[in-house]
Design a protein around this motif. Structure first.
Motif, short mmCIF file in Angstrom:
data_model
loop_
_atom_site.label_atom_id
_atom_site.label_comp_id
_atom_site.label_asym_id
_atom_site.label_seq_id
_atom_site.Cartn_x
_atom_site.Cartn_y
_atom_site.Cartn_z
N PRO A 144 -1.95 -31.34 -41.20
CA PRO A 144 -2.88 -30.53 -41.72
C PRO A 144 -2.31 -29.63 -42.95
O PRO A 144 -0.85 -29.49 -42.62
CB PRO A 144 -3.21 -29.65 -40.79
CG PRO A 144 -2.32 -29.48 -39.63
CD PRO A 144 -1.57 -31.03 -39.74
N ARG A 145 -2.54 -29.15 -43.92
CA ARG A 145 -1.96 -28.57 -44.87
C ARG A 145 -1.91 -27.15 -44.58
O ARG A 145 -0.57 -26.71 -44.82
CB ARG A 145 -3.01 -28.35 -46.15
CG ARG A 145 -2.31 -27.81 -47.50
CD ARG A 145 -3.46 -27.78 -48.54
NE ARG A 145 -2.80 -27.20 -49.63
CZ ARG A 145 -2.26 -27.61 -50.65
NH1 ARG A 145 -1.92 -28.69 -50.73
NH2 ARG A 145 -1.40 -26.48 -51.68
N ARG A 146 -2.91 -26.48 -44.13
CA ARG A 146 -2.72 -25.03 -43.38
C ARG A 146 -2.53 -25.08 -42.18
O ARG A 146 -2.84 -26.02 -41.31
CB ARG A 146 -3.91 -24.17 -43.91
CG ARG A 146 -4.02 -24.27 -45.69
CD ARG A 146 -5.14 -23.23 -45.83
NE ARG A 146 -5.11 -22.93 -47.45
CZ ARG A 146 -5.60 -23.72 -48.31
NH1 ARG A 146 -6.46 -24.65 -48.05
NH2 ARG A 146 -5.46 -23.35 -49.63
N SER A 147 -2.08 -23.65 -41.60
CA SER A 147 -2.05 -23.65 -40.04
C SER A 147 -3.59 -23.42 -39.89
O SER A 147 -4.41 -23.03 -40.49
CB SER A 147 -1.29 -22.48 -39.68
OG SER A 147 0.03 -22.51 -40.03
N ILE A 148 -3.78 -23.72 -38.55
CA ILE A 148 -5.26 -23.68 -37.91
C ILE A 148 -4.97 -22.67 -36.69
O ILE A 148 -4.25 -23.13 -35.78
CB ILE A 148 -5.58 -25.17 -37.59
CG1 ILE A 148 -5.70 -26.08 -38.63
CG2 ILE A 148 -7.32 -24.57 -36.91
CD1 ILE A 148 -6.20 -27.38 -38.34
N VAL A 149 -5.61 -21.73 -36.60
CA VAL A 149 -5.60 -20.73 -35.57
C VAL A 149 -6.80 -20.97 -34.82
O VAL A 149 -7.96 -20.76 -35.06
CB VAL A 149 -5.48 -19.25 -35.92
CG1 VAL A 149 -5.51 -18.36 -34.68
CG2 VAL A 149 -4.33 -19.08 -36.72
#
Length: 519
Positions: free
Chosen positions: A413-418
């Motif tokens: 994943p490109r960005r972090s997922i919260v």
């Protein structure tokens, strides 16, 4: 479980150091709330729709990453343009939708969803209750098992609970009705006056009464549930000087038993109304304040059977024709006369309750200091199957599948997922709002979008509410995801009419779980 309210800041700081040179300059905060509606039956047969919802959410998240990539790099990403092996892997994963769907179909199975539904179903998990704590512990364990570095965020909030002694009551013609349901944040006390039927309590309904030269001043307004939120109904009644509000579920709108009680809140806003604009952390001192969205008149829900007992004996004028379309048993709908006097007694208790929000994070590989937040309400007035159980189960299943794709299939994943599991959502997104108020400065910089899973599967017709900036992405995602009823067709092809926005998109109302995330 760790109770560490500052851990989010520490995680953000850690990610900042690792990706100082990888920031997207634009700050865009959006959110989408996809839902399948139009059905009041919520059983395990909805699992196929949950699979479709999960596919939609994953596709939507992938498209968010794709758009951000083109904005950053100035063009459509490709393997030729990539300058590192990491970029090549990420670009291929984002653009190859067939690979993504294949992985999802292999990992997101009906049996795994059914197992989650069974695990997170409970008879009662009201905010701050032992049932809520039990569910939060289960979420914590799942996030830990997935290697998601879970943490908690605790708040001490003021919540209304039903009277500790007895119940709220309604008296009509010397008969007392004890009502198990209640409306949080209603003023307590007793109100008395002539009962007045006001349809759904919308602004136009009170205007219709004025056009009939019928005053609402001092009246106990009897209103059908639906169309708008409880809070809006009460505010509309207060604006025409009514003395109290009774809200009931008409069988024409709801198919459940006439003895079913309604629960809700009447705060026109979100979060703890007694710390407006401030996070409800422990031992934090705030000046005495309360939200301007708190109602000024008592409000109480009543069962359909109680409404039928009252309305069957009401006199007065005939209502407008469309108002008489209800289905209360043995009732001829009337507006009510001056001698149809009702007394309402509301004695809800205001208590300070400790609630926990639960979080797990999947670290991004290119922009780790930018976040997509996926959230679901964990609490419910009762079993809460359609809202909290389905949302929490999907939250866990998405976390499981994405972490599995990273560890086993090379997905990046490109960005972090919260992943966020909120408490006190039934009181007006209290847990989510207090978190936003506590970390607003950081989230304004780093939270890119919010996706809500609340009520994500409650029927067979696709509906969504979202920021207008998300509309193009939603349209693209509808074209990518197959219909659960006919896999050979996309969700987009089954949209009614020629204008997909009119058919699919709904306004984001105050009671929408994404409401507090608006910029």
């Amino acid at each position: 479980m760790e109770d560490n309210s500052s851990q989010l800041e520490l995680i953000m700081s850690d990610l900042d150091e690792e990706a100082e040179g990888n920031r997207v300059e634009e700050v865009v905060t959006n959110r989408v709330h996809p839902s399948f509606i139009r059905s009041s039956q919520h059983t395990f047969s909805s699992i196929c729709f949950m699979v479709t919802a999960a596919l939609f959410l994953f596709a939507f998240g992938s498209l968010i990453g794709y758009v951000a990539h083109t904005k950053r790099d100035g063009g459509t990403p490709s393997c030729i343009e990539s300058t590192s092996s990491e970029d090549v892997v990420q670009t291929e994963t984002i653009l190859d939708w067939s690979n993504i769907t294949s992985l999802l179909k292999n990992k997101l199975t009906t049996s795994s969803i059914e197992n989650s539904l069974n695990e997170f179903s409970s008879t009662s998990h009201q905010a701050g209750s032992p049932g809520d704590m039990e569910m939060s512990s289960k979420v914590w364990k799942k996030f830990t098992d997935f290697g998601m570095m879970p943490w908690t965020d605790s708040h001490f909030v003021k919540l209304h609970v039903r009277p500790t002694k007895g119940t709220n009551t309604v008296v009509f013609r010397n008969k007392t009705f004890s009502e198990p349901g209640y409306l949080a944040y209603s003023p307590t006390g007793t109100a008395q006056g002539a009962v007045l039927y006001a349809h759904y309590g919308q602004t136009g309904d009170f205007k219709s009464l004025q056009d009939l030269h019928i005053s609402s001043e001092g009246k106990i307004v009897l209103i059908r549930a639906g169309k708008i939120s409880f809070a809006e109904k009460v505010a509309n009644a207060a604006s025409v000087n009514a003395s109290a509000v009774l809200i009931y579920p008409d069988p024409a709108d709801y198919s459940f038993d006439e003895e079913t009680s309604l629960f809700g809140h009447v705060h026109r806003g979100s979060g703890d109304p007694f710390t407006p604009g401030f996070p409800s952390f422990n031992h934090t001192q705030f000046p005495p304040a309360k939200s301007s969205g708190l109602p000024s008149i008592p409000a109480q829900t009543i069962r359909a059977s109680t409404a039928a007992a009252i309305m069957s004996k009401m006199g007065g004028h005939d209502p407008p024709p469309e108002w008489a379309s209800g289905s209360l048993r043995d009732v001829t709908y009337k507006l009510g006369g001056d001698d149809d006097v009702v007394s309402v007694d509301v004695n809800n208790d205001l208590t300070v309750t400790k609630i926990f929000n639960m979080f797990g994070v999947i670290k991004g590989f290119i922009d780790p200091d930018r976040y997509v937040v996926i959230g679901a309400q964990r609490d419910a007035w009762g079993p809460g199957f359609a809202k909290s159980t389905v949302g929490t189960s999907l939250l866990i299943e998405l976390a499981r599948v994405i972490t599995s794709m990273i560890h086993e299939d090379g997905f990046r994943p490109r960005r972090s997922i919260v992943f966020a599991s909120w408490s006190a959502g039934e009181y007006g997104a209290v847990g989510a709002t207090e978190w936003l108020e506590g970390y607003l400065s950081s989230l304004n910089m780093k939270a890119f979008s919010y996706i809500s899973l609340d009520g994500v599967v409650t029927g067979s017709v696709f509906k969504a509410s979202a920021s207008p900036l998300m509309y193009d992405l939603i349209e693209s995602t509808l074209k990518e995801v197959s219909s659960p009823s006919d896999p050979s067709k996309s969700l987009y092809s089954q949209v009614a009419g020629n204008n997909w926005e009119v058919a699919v998109m709904e306004p984001m109302r105050m009671d929408d779980p994404t409401y507090p995330f608006q910029p």
